[in-house]
Design an enzyme around this catalytic site. Structure first.
Site, PDB file in Angstrom:
ATOM      1  N   GLU A   9      10.671 -53.113 -34.788  1.00 50.03           N
ATOM      2  CA  GLU A   9      11.626 -53.951 -35.963  1.00 50.03           C
ATOM      3  C   GLU A   9      11.740 -52.827 -36.949  1.00 50.03           C
ATOM      4  O   GLU A   9      12.916 -53.101 -37.814  1.00 50.03           O
ATOM      5  CB  GLU A   9      10.378 -55.046 -36.418  1.00 50.03           C
ATOM      6  CG  GLU A   9      10.543 -56.165 -35.359  1.00 50.03           C
ATOM      7  CD  GLU A   9       9.274 -55.950 -34.346  1.00 50.03           C
ATOM      8  OE1 GLU A   9       8.886 -56.986 -33.619  1.00 50.03           O
ATOM      9  OE2 GLU A   9       8.980 -54.944 -34.277  1.00 50.03           O
ATOM     10  N   GLU A  64       4.276 -58.960 -29.054  1.00 49.11           N
ATOM     11  CA  GLU A  64       3.362 -60.021 -29.943  1.00 49.11           C
ATOM     12  C   GLU A  64       2.809 -60.951 -28.990  1.00 49.11           C
ATOM     13  O   GLU A  64       1.826 -61.274 -29.401  1.00 49.11           O
ATOM     14  CB  GLU A  64       4.356 -60.229 -31.413  1.00 49.11           C
ATOM     15  CG  GLU A  64       4.401 -59.228 -32.044  1.00 49.11           C
ATOM     16  CD  GLU A  64       5.311 -59.678 -33.293  1.00 49.11           C
ATOM     17  OE1 GLU A  64       4.974 -59.558 -34.423  1.00 49.11           O
ATOM     18  OE2 GLU A  64       6.479 -59.907 -33.184  1.00 49.11           O
TER      19      GLU A  64
END
Length: 262
Positions: free
Chosen positions: A137, A117
């Site tokens: 995730e 990210e």
């Protein structure tokens, strides 16, 4: 906070280098978030910078993810608590994305979760051959919350972003290159050298022109084409008011290298 900095900043020859130094795998913990904000403050206040590089210390990981051991503190306390944590993680990445000059991320190892990210918040990504990149995730029963669901889809397309996030499987550097997730792949230990070479090339150009063109691209990308062309024309108008364009055009006519003001 530990006495040793977890994010270092060096500025030389109009190039700033941010390095994540949080061994063993440079996770995005609370200290790193806080120090990123502090270093971004310095970058924003330093008028000589033209390009920012971001990388991780060592050759194992750029950033292996977030501080998963802190996640239990966020569970079962209502939607607003986890929502605030998501926005807390997003904030320094948003600030990096909003910097008015080009940013280059050097993925010199594992770049998973928050590391991916952070890379997505940069303008250009250079991956070393051994790097792995992804958003795993979903394997923990959650999904990316530091901008991954939005920036990845805008970069590689919605369907491919869903595949990557739904499976949680990391990509090799070459796979990331094939889908446009990274700009180039280089051998191990060559990432920072390659990034500095690119930064030096970019830094030869006008800071004002670099700022205006970055703003034109970023703002226009979120608009329909008709509005985006107006945005381009607006910034084009602004760049024609600078001293640097006078110097650049004069240098072209006189067949010499331009000497931009900054």
């Amino acid at each position: 906070m530990n006495s040793k900095e977890k994010v270092s900043l060096t500025i030389e020859n109009q190039i700033a280098i941010l390095m994540i130094q949080n061994p063993p795998v440079n996770i995005l913990d609370a200290d790193v978030v806080e120090e990123l904000h502090h270093k971004i403050d310095i970058i924003e206040q330093t008028s000589t910078i033209k390009v920012v590089l971001i990388t991780g210390d060592g050759g194992k990981a750029f950033m292996a993810g977030g501080d998963i051991k802190s996640f239990p503190e966020w569970m079962g306390k209502g939607v607003d608590v986890a929502k605030e944590k998501s926005q807390w993680l997003q904030h320094p990445l948003n600030r990096i994305e909003a910097l008015p000059y080009p940013t280059i991320c050097i993925l010199n190892g594992v770049a998973l979760g928050g590391g991916c990210e952070l890379a997505l918040a940069c303008d250009i990504r250079i991956a070393e051959k051994h790097a792995t990149i992804g958003l795993p995730e979903i394997k923990l029963g959650l999904f990316p919350g530091a901008g991954g669901t939005q920036r990845l889809a805008r970069l590689v397309g919605k369907a491919k972003a869903k595949e990557i996030i739904f499976t949680g499987e990391p990509l090799s550097a070459d796979q990331a290159l094939a889908i446009g997730l990274v700009n180039t792949v280089v051998p191990k230990w060559y990432g920072l050298t390659t990034g500095i070479q690119l930064a030096k090339k970019i830094a030869t150009h006008s800071r004002q022109a670099l700022t205006y063109v970055k703003q034109a691209i970023d703002e226009g990308y979120e608009q329909n084409l008709s509005d985006a062309l107006i945005t381009e024309a607006d910034y084009f108008g602004h760049v024609f008011q600078t001293e640097d364009i006078k110097e650049g055009v004069a240098a072209f006519i006189e067949k010499r290298k331009p000497r931009f003001l900054d």
